[in-house]
Design a protein around this motif. Structure first.
Motif, PDB file in Angstrom:
ATOM      1  N   ASP A 153       0.820  -1.211   0.000  1.00 47.12           N
ATOM      2  CA  ASP A 153       0.000   0.000   0.000  1.00 47.12           C
ATOM      3  C   ASP A 153       0.860   1.270   0.000  1.00 47.12           C
ATOM      4  N   GLY A 154       1.972   1.228  -0.736  1.00 49.26           N
ATOM      5  CA  GLY A 154       2.794   2.416  -0.899  1.00 49.26           C
ATOM      6  C   GLY A 154       3.786   2.717   0.213  1.00 49.26           C
ATOM      7  N   HIS A 155       3.978   1.801   1.165  1.00 46.64           N
ATOM      8  CA  HIS A 155       4.920   2.063   2.255  1.00 46.64           C
ATOM      9  C   HIS A 155       5.364   0.749   2.910  1.00 46.64           C
ATOM     10  N   ARG A 156       6.278   0.869   3.836  1.00 51.41           N
ATOM     11  CA  ARG A 156       6.715  -0.242   4.686  1.00 51.41           C
ATOM     12  C   ARG A 156       6.932   0.296   6.089  1.00 51.41           C
ATOM     13  N   HIS A 157       7.194  -0.601   7.040  1.00 50.30           N
ATOM     14  CA  HIS A 157       7.426  -0.201   8.428  1.00 50.30           C
ATOM     15  C   HIS A 157       8.728  -0.808   8.931  1.00 50.30           C
ATOM     16  N   LEU A 158       9.384  -0.100   9.819  1.00 53.21           N
ATOM     17  CA  LEU A 158      10.518  -0.634  10.550  1.00 53.21           C
ATOM     18  C   LEU A 158       9.984  -1.040  11.923  1.00 53.21           C
ATOM     19  N   LEU A 159      10.063  -2.339  12.229  1.00 50.82           N
ATOM     20  CA  LEU A 159       9.604  -2.867  13.518  1.00 50.82           C
ATOM     21  C   LEU A 159      10.820  -3.121  14.385  1.00 50.82           C
ATOM     22  N   ILE A 185       7.626  -8.832  21.311  1.00 52.91           N
ATOM     23  CA  ILE A 185       7.090  -7.621  21.921  1.00 52.91           C
ATOM     24  C   ILE A 185       7.575  -6.456  21.066  1.00 52.91           C
ATOM     25  N   ILE A 186       6.656  -5.851  20.324  1.00 55.20           N
ATOM     26  CA  ILE A 186       7.013  -4.728  19.457  1.00 55.20           C
ATOM     27  C   ILE A 186       7.055  -3.463  20.307  1.00 55.20           C
ATOM     28  N   GLU A 187       8.201  -2.818  20.333  1.00 53.46           N
ATOM     29  CA  GLU A 187       8.396  -1.620  21.133  1.00 53.46           C
ATOM     30  C   GLU A 187       8.305  -0.339  20.297  1.00 53.46           C
ATOM     31  N   ASN A 188       8.601  -0.435  18.999  1.00 52.73           N
ATOM     32  CA  ASN A 188       8.552   0.741  18.153  1.00 52.73           C
ATOM     33  C   ASN A 188       8.173   0.358  16.727  1.00 52.73           C
ATOM     34  N   ILE A 189       7.328   1.177  16.109  1.00 52.79           N
ATOM     35  CA  ILE A 189       6.914   1.001  14.721  1.00 52.79           C
ATOM     36  C   ILE A 189       7.106   2.341  14.023  1.00 52.79           C
ATOM     37  N   LYS A 190       7.872   2.309  12.933  1.00 54.79           N
ATOM     38  CA  LYS A 190       8.122   3.537  12.192  1.00 54.79           C
ATOM     39  C   LYS A 190       7.721   3.336  10.739  1.00 54.79           C
ATOM     40  N   ARG A 191       6.834   4.176  10.249  1.00 49.22           N
ATOM     41  CA  ARG A 191       6.423   4.104   8.847  1.00 49.22           C
ATOM     42  C   ARG A 191       7.526   4.697   7.984  1.00 49.22           C
TER      43      ARG A 191
END
Length: 99
Positions: A65-71, A92-98
């Protein structure tokens, strides 16, 4: 995609001479009508290799959908696989960056 505890669908033990790592892969939750796939390897075991160890990870999702995330985050302590000497971890995901 939400922060917090998630089940690690696949965790295969991968051993090198001085450290343990796990392969990890799965799909994110569906948000805003799409999901992302992720795949990678955790960092080395932290806190030894015993029953209280955990791993850190930093994974880039696949493009959707036009992007990715750094988990980024950490695993739970080991969860014994019934009837074997193997273990798995939750994540345990502590940070999500688009991106």
């Amino acid at each position: 995609m939400k922060k917090g505890k998630h089940s690690l669908k696949k965790a295969h033990l991968s051993q090198t001479t001085d450290r343990f790592q796990h392969r990890m892969s799965g799909n994110t939750s569906i948000n805003v009508g799409h999901r992302h796939r992720y795949s990678g390897i955790t960092g080395a075991a932290i806190n030894g290799q015993g029953p209280r160890h955990f791993h850190r990870f930093r994974q880039m999702t696949q493009f959707a959908d036009g992007h990715r995330h750094l988990l980024s985050g950490r695993t739970s302590v080991p969860i014994r696989v019934s009837g074997s000497t193997l273990h798995r971890h939750g994540i345990i995901i502590e940070n999500i960056k688009r991106m």
